[in-house]
Design a protein around this motif. Sequence first.
Motif, mmCIF file in Angstrom:
data_model
loop_
_atom_site.group_PDB
_atom_site.id
_atom_site.type_symbol
_atom_site.label_atom_id
_atom_site.label_comp_id
_atom_site.label_asym_id
_atom_site.label_seq_id
_atom_site.Cartn_x
_atom_site.Cartn_y
_atom_site.Cartn_z
ATOM 1 N N LEU A 1 0.755 -1.236 -0.046
ATOM 2 C CA LEU A 1 0.059 -0.053 0.138
ATOM 3 C C LEU A 1 0.952 1.132 -0.008
ATOM 4 O O LEU A 1 1.741 1.506 0.905
ATOM 5 N N TRP A 2 0.601 2.067 -1.160
ATOM 6 C CA TRP A 2 1.458 3.395 -1.005
ATOM 7 C C TRP A 2 0.353 4.469 -0.796
ATOM 8 O O TRP A 2 -0.542 4.646 -1.151
ATOM 9 N N ILE A 3 0.808 5.326 0.224
ATOM 10 C CA ILE A 3 0.011 6.258 1.037
ATOM 11 C C ILE A 3 0.608 7.680 0.380
ATOM 12 O O ILE A 3 1.737 8.158 1.024
ATOM 13 N N LEU A 4 0.345 8.271 -0.621
ATOM 14 C CA LEU A 4 1.033 9.469 -0.946
ATOM 15 C C LEU A 4 0.109 10.753 -0.696
ATOM 16 O O LEU A 4 -1.018 11.081 -1.456
ATOM 17 N N ASP A 5 0.562 11.688 -0.216
ATOM 18 C CA ASP A 5 -0.285 12.949 0.128
ATOM 19 C C ASP A 5 0.585 13.864 -0.968
ATOM 20 O O ASP A 5 1.461 14.409 -1.148
ATOM 21 N N GLU A 6 -0.361 14.315 -1.950
ATOM 22 C CA GLU A 6 -0.024 15.404 -3.014
ATOM 23 C C GLU A 6 1.398 15.006 -3.680
ATOM 24 O O GLU A 6 2.138 15.709 -3.632
ATOM 25 N N PRO A 7 1.359 13.899 -4.219
ATOM 26 C CA PRO A 7 2.691 13.397 -4.712
ATOM 27 C C PRO A 7 3.132 14.210 -6.239
ATOM 28 O O PRO A 7 4.378 14.302 -6.406
ATOM 29 N N PHE A 8 2.159 14.777 -6.718
ATOM 30 C CA PHE A 8 2.596 15.585 -7.917
ATOM 31 C C PHE A 8 2.945 17.192 -7.797
ATOM 32 O O PHE A 8 3.393 17.584 -8.519
ATOM 33 N N THR A 9 2.991 17.465 -6.393
ATOM 34 C CA THR A 9 3.547 18.651 -6.347
ATOM 35 C C THR A 9 4.736 19.092 -6.537
ATOM 36 O O THR A 9 5.666 18.355 -6.421
ATOM 37 N N ALA A 10 4.896 20.038 -7.250
ATOM 38 C CA ALA A 10 6.021 20.797 -7.771
ATOM 39 C C ALA A 10 6.632 19.754 -8.909
ATOM 40 O O ALA A 10 7.890 20.220 -9.368
ATOM 41 N N LEU A 11 6.160 18.716 -9.298
ATOM 42 C CA LEU A 11 6.647 17.975 -10.613
ATOM 43 C C LEU A 11 6.102 18.581 -11.785
ATOM 44 O O LEU A 11 5.355 19.284 -11.876
ATOM 45 N N ARG B 1 4.878 4.467 -13.014
ATOM 46 C CA ARG B 1 5.219 3.852 -12.111
ATOM 47 C C ARG B 1 3.927 3.297 -11.420
ATOM 48 O O ARG B 1 3.968 2.097 -10.906
ATOM 49 N N PHE B 2 3.024 4.216 -11.102
ATOM 50 C CA PHE B 2 1.801 3.982 -10.415
ATOM 51 C C PHE B 2 1.317 2.381 -11.132
ATOM 52 O O PHE B 2 0.673 1.309 -10.628
ATOM 53 N N ALA B 3 1.079 2.513 -12.522
ATOM 54 C CA ALA B 3 0.585 1.595 -13.322
ATOM 55 C C ALA B 3 1.279 0.078 -12.909
ATOM 56 O O ALA B 3 0.727 -0.844 -12.820
ATOM 57 N N GLU B 4 2.691 0.286 -12.963
ATOM 58 C CA GLU B 4 3.643 -0.942 -12.717
ATOM 59 C C GLU B 4 3.218 -1.572 -11.315
ATOM 60 O O GLU B 4 3.086 -2.861 -11.287
ATOM 61 N N HIS B 5 2.899 -0.726 -10.503
ATOM 62 C CA HIS B 5 2.630 -0.928 -9.000
ATOM 63 C C HIS B 5 1.344 -1.578 -8.638
ATOM 64 O O HIS B 5 1.141 -2.684 -8.187
ATOM 65 N N LEU B 6 0.201 -1.163 -9.557
ATOM 66 C CA LEU B 6 -1.118 -1.858 -9.780
ATOM 67 C C LEU B 6 -1.039 -3.015 -10.266
ATOM 68 O O LEU B 6 -1.900 -4.052 -10.020
ATOM 69 N N GLU B 7 -0.204 -3.174 -11.343
ATOM 70 C CA GLU B 7 -0.331 -4.443 -12.071
ATOM 71 C C GLU B 7 0.424 -5.469 -11.382
ATOM 72 O O GLU B 7 -0.153 -6.715 -11.427
ATOM 73 N N ARG B 8 1.235 -5.119 -10.315
ATOM 74 C CA ARG B 8 1.873 -6.146 -9.401
ATOM 75 C C ARG B 8 0.927 -6.667 -8.533
ATOM 76 O O ARG B 8 1.434 -7.224 -7.381
ATOM 77 N N GLY B 9 -0.326 -5.895 -8.203
ATOM 78 C CA GLY B 9 -1.184 -5.986 -7.275
ATOM 79 C C GLY B 9 -0.796 -5.184 -5.845
ATOM 80 O O GLY B 9 -1.592 -5.316 -4.805
ATOM 81 N N GLY B 10 -0.375 -4.078 -6.434
ATOM 82 C CA GLY B 10 -0.236 -3.040 -5.062
ATOM 83 C C GLY B 10 -1.569 -2.190 -5.271
ATOM 84 O O GLY B 10 -2.500 -2.390 -5.999
ATOM 85 N N ALA B 11 -1.641 -1.510 -4.178
ATOM 86 C CA ALA B 11 -2.666 -0.653 -3.861
ATOM 87 C C ALA B 11 -2.262 0.705 -3.769
ATOM 88 O O ALA B 11 -1.137 1.013 -3.139
ATOM 89 N N LEU B 12 -2.850 1.753 -4.176
ATOM 90 C CA LEU B 12 -2.444 3.222 -4.074
ATOM 91 C C LEU B 12 -3.573 4.253 -3.565
ATOM 92 O O LEU B 12 -4.696 4.211 -3.963
ATOM 93 N N LEU B 13 -3.131 4.977 -2.353
ATOM 94 C CA LEU B 13 -4.123 5.842 -1.796
ATOM 95 C C LEU B 13 -3.475 7.299 -1.999
ATOM 96 O O LEU B 13 -2.385 7.509 -1.432
ATOM 97 N N LEU B 14 -4.184 8.135 -2.365
ATOM 98 C CA LEU B 14 -3.591 9.379 -2.772
ATOM 99 C C LEU B 14 -4.320 10.455 -2.686
ATOM 100 O O LEU B 14 -5.748 10.453 -2.878
ATOM 101 N N THR B 15 -3.870 11.808 -2.373
ATOM 102 C CA THR B 15 -4.533 12.996 -2.508
ATOM 103 C C THR B 15 -3.911 13.695 -3.493
ATOM 104 O O THR B 15 -2.721 13.697 -4.036
#
Lengths: 249, 216, 237
Positions: free
Chosen positions: B152-162, B173-187
């Motif tokens: 589980l990745w918990i990311l608070d505003e990961p895109f800020t300043a990018l 990278r998110f897509a790869e993570h989900l592909e592997r069965g990961g989960a993603l929680l973000l704002t």
Amino acid sequence: MWKWLHPYAKGEATYRLLGAWLPWLAGSALVTLTVGLVWGMLFAPSDYQQGDSYRIIFIHVPSAMFSMGAYTAMAITALIALVWQIRTAEWAIAAIAPVGAVLTFIALFTGAVWGKPMWGTWWEWDARLTSQLILLFLYIGVLALYYAFTDARTGAKAASVLALVGVVNVPIIHFSVYWWNSLHQGATITKFEKPSMAPEMLIPLLISILGFALLTGALVCQRLRNEILKQEIHRPWVHAQLGVAEQER
Amino acid sequence: MSVVIQADQLTSVRAGRTLFAQLSLQLNAGHILHIEGPNGAGKSTLLRIIAGLLRPQEGQVRLFGQPQRDDPELWQRQTLFIGHKPAVKAELTALENLHFQAQLDGAGAIDPWQLLETVGLLGLEDIPAQQLSAGQQRRIALARLWYSPATLWILDEPFTALDTRGIDMLHQRFAEHLERGGALLLTSHQPLTWSGERLQKLRIEPQDEEFVDELS
Amino acid sequence: MSLVETNSRCSNQASTFALLRVIMRRDLAVTLRRRSDVINPLLFVVIVVTLFPLAVGPGPDILARIATGVIWVAALLSALLGSERLFRDDYLDGSLEQMTLLPVPLAVLALGKILVHWLLSGLPLVILAPLCALLLKLPFEAWGVLMLTLLLGTPMLSAMTAIGAALTVSLGRGGALLSLLLLPLFIPLLIFAAAAVESTLVGTSALGQVLLLAGLMVLTLTLAPLAVAAAIRVSVN
């Protein structure tokens, strides 16, 4: 729904419980203090060495006792607050600390006043007075930390940690100061080395001690009630409480 | 589809204000949950509660069905939290930051140079992080995503300043993570360029004081 | 491939110490980049020590009498001087909250931070002590005991300072508050350290005081990390 309400109901329940205790505590404190102090000040016999100046012990001894006692009580509530996350215990720290600090100050002040006729000086680096002074600093530290944070909960938790650190240190400080004192001064009069106290003096002293205990309890009780009201000011029960009070007036 | 994280009836009160009450959510493996809401609605608080940094006033969070108190270590190993603050040491260079961070994450075998190249910071390796731009610092922080074994990745505003390239890189990278069965929680205040049923949304609205009064 | 299985738990003491070492090495690297933060408190001690002969006169009688006290009080104050920085940067850049998420006891990491702080503030002070003793005309036979008290006492300073710093880290400016919290707690240390040197000067054994200091140090280093960990958890919320 009850589960959600539960933590908030605690404040209210505690408030009412303390409200029920308060008149009894305050009433008995008034009676015992009046009896103890009037007896001690007016009717107990004079000391054959110190004359009437010894009478300050009827205030000095109880306040010194409960200045330490209040710190221990504060540390116990701090432990409860940290371990079980009980908010009432957090507020109790804010309720106890100023009472303890004032008791410590009274003990220091009366000690200094007593010191004048005994030692011929207001301040002597006596072990008892010195460790009271340090205790006062510890109280002020806890209070300063408690009120330094804008978020009351953070302040309460930080003060809890400090109170626990302090309570571990108090015996060490106490011991070190007594040891230091014995090292540097051989000739100071130690105040309580009299082998026994005449019962005519001891009984009013014990009554005064009881009176101070009850007074401390009553003050903490009232302060905790105020703190609960202050912290839960947005809760409906406080509005109801204050509304009723206004109508009564 | 296995449930990664499940939160029941979360209530959070901060500084006497109810941020959210009785909020429940569920996130399955291979899915993204995008938390939306206006400033101050409690998005970060929710993420911090799920990461285990804060305790909710009420309710509980389960990871793989385990409440946090039962197994804090499972949380520490199976979740990765990256908050507003990048946890990048200003005095250390990009390379040193990556090196230490990888070791702290138990991935000491990772080649920091490789990582540096992946996040597009090659050539900047010996500049202290305080002289890098905010976006570059965020890239250092986000480099953890390229080796983290957490589910589980918990990311608070990961895109800020990018910049856009950084955002694309992150999406990939998110897509790869989900592909592997990961989960993603973000704002994120930026719209996610994500399509399909993998994306779930949860909106938090600020609570009114009325809610408290209703109870009386 | 399930991520859960590949990442089976491998927690053991080895990984705890491995993480402790990483935290300490990172801290050392960071602090060594800010050399002035290491050097300034030491210069402060030397300057304070220099001020005293100017204030009370350079006569060896009075200087030797107050030397231990002056050096120790200067050490206490210099410990306060740099203490705010101990957790401030970690707090501001988010490293502190990441530390609480690591799969090792926070108290162990706190001990690591304390040790690094001691290495870069306490240990140099021990090494600097002979210079201060020289300036204050402390008789040579007491130098060893003075250094010993500093060696035993400065870890306690670092540990106590860490508690105060962790408690006040989320307050923008904690400086004055920090001294209010910490100085009373330093009193036993001051008393026993000064007494140890004193008893050497009058020709008796300082063993008792030194053992007391050693005992206090063990007690402090055992309990302080727990308090620091609790304080960090309060502060990152």
